[in-house]
Design a protein around this motif. Sequence first.
Motif, PDB file in Angstrom:
ATOM      1  N   UNK A  69      42.642  34.668  37.218  1.00 54.25           N
ATOM      2  CA  UNK A  69      41.239  34.619  36.791  1.00 54.25           C
ATOM      3  C   UNK A  69      40.259  34.688  37.963  1.00 54.25           C
ATOM      4  N   UNK A  70      40.781  34.728  39.195  1.00 55.00           N
ATOM      5  CA  UNK A  70      39.889  34.890  40.349  1.00 55.00           C
ATOM      6  C   UNK A  70      39.884  36.332  40.868  1.00 55.00           C
ATOM      7  N   UNK A  71      40.722  37.171  40.258  1.00 56.21           N
ATOM      8  CA  UNK A  71      40.768  38.577  40.681  1.00 56.21           C
ATOM      9  C   UNK A  71      39.401  39.218  40.422  1.00 56.21           C
ATOM     10  N   UNK A  72      38.900  39.945  41.389  1.00 53.82           N
ATOM     11  CA  UNK A  72      37.506  40.394  41.397  1.00 53.82           C
ATOM     12  C   UNK A  72      37.097  41.123  40.118  1.00 53.82           C
ATOM     13  N   UNK A  73      37.973  41.952  39.599  1.00 54.04           N
ATOM     14  CA  UNK A  73      37.602  42.770  38.441  1.00 54.04           C
ATOM     15  C   UNK A  73      37.436  41.966  37.163  1.00 54.04           C
ATOM     16  N   UNK A  74      37.971  40.732  37.116  1.00 50.14           N
ATOM     17  CA  UNK A  74      37.879  39.917  35.892  1.00 50.14           C
ATOM     18  C   UNK A  74      37.190  38.577  36.122  1.00 50.14           C
ATOM     19  N   UNK A  75      36.807  38.274  37.352  1.00 50.93           N
ATOM     20  CA  UNK A  75      36.268  36.948  37.684  1.00 50.93           C
ATOM     21  C   UNK A  75      35.039  36.602  36.840  1.00 50.93           C
ATOM     22  N   UNK A  76      34.105  37.542  36.720  1.00 56.65           N
ATOM     23  CA  UNK A  76      32.884  37.275  35.959  1.00 56.65           C
ATOM     24  C   UNK A  76      33.204  37.133  34.475  1.00 56.65           C
TER      25      UNK A  76
END
Length: 403
Positions: A69-76
């Motif tokens: 859930x911290x991966x840039x593409x899905x963080x937001x």
Amino acid sequence: MKAIKAIAAAALAAVTLCGCSVKFGTNPKDKDIVAKPTKENYPAEMEISYKDFAKQYAYMLDSYGIEDDEEESVAEECKNLRQSIINNMITERIFLQKAKEMGLDTLTEEELAAVQKTLDEQIASREEYYAELAQSASDVELSDEEKAKAGAEALDISLEKCGITRDDLFEWLKNYNIAAKVTDSIVSAITEESAKNTVDEYIKQCKTLYADDKNAYISQGCTEFWLPDEARQVWHILLGFDEDATLQITSLRESDNAAADALVAQKAEELSEKQARVLADIEGGIEYSLLLLQYGSNSAAASYYPDGYQVIPEDTRYDEKFVENALSIPAQKGETAVYTDDSGVHILVYAGAATITEEKMDENVQTALASIRQSEFNKKLNEWTAEFNYQTDSEKLNIGTAE
């Protein structure tokens, strides 16, 4: 041995799917409270622990196939998901408390059986998914028993990695049903009769608008509720000019209207035989839909209006020339009017008086009923939310400014 390998592969897939990294930049402990009411003397069960939150969050990450859930593409997206989950959990806690106060917090044996049936269906669907993974990983055809075993074991592994048990799934569904009973109690007093009264009142307003301001009458959707006696249904068949002619006419309009008019007249004359065939077919009783398919350049657009176009005096939904000609047709089914503009030859056919069907009025009542009930629900939810005034630890959940 190959079947065993396939079962192991399905289990591995389950670990992967729910090997989700629930971290989002903070490190709360399971017992930490991430949301609680500020109202005095609230019941302890209204508090939401990080452990309870993390279960639902992990389950949703699993559902979306998000492993980090911290991966840039899905963080937001995950941040928004955390906000949504904590909001829903707060609402659920409030409704469960109100269910106790209202004596609605107990489900009957029949209701519990329905909850179990729903859960069994959901579990069966997930197990079937994992069973298909097992089959895909196998070099041989697995028996139904082998696939069922692989699916069940893989689901258990998936739930365990998310910190969830089947009892948790049952409890979530049970709480949802209790909350639904509270919702039903809020809106149950709002009957169809209330909705009919609302629709009747709106029809009165529409009649006034029609007399005073036809623009407002149309823009406010009144044509869905009430139509004046002079309203009519008109079929429209466009014999369109070809693209080159249309471009020439448009170009001429910028500098030489007379030449543009002459070209329009010429192109319309070229369509005269086709126009005569259409008029003959109309007189012969050929169906509107068939005429459109055979002749109409507007058949695609008209497919959205299979019964033709509803037209009233001073109708601002259409071109003035269209309205003028549509209203000029004698009020007898099959009578026609023909006019030409820069797009082609328009054949209009009187289809009958425009009316609001009983089916449409029933739909209006149901829409009004849903709207009134939603409004009452929102009113009560806002009242109860203000009563308990939850405080959320936004820092621990990493969802923005602390509330």
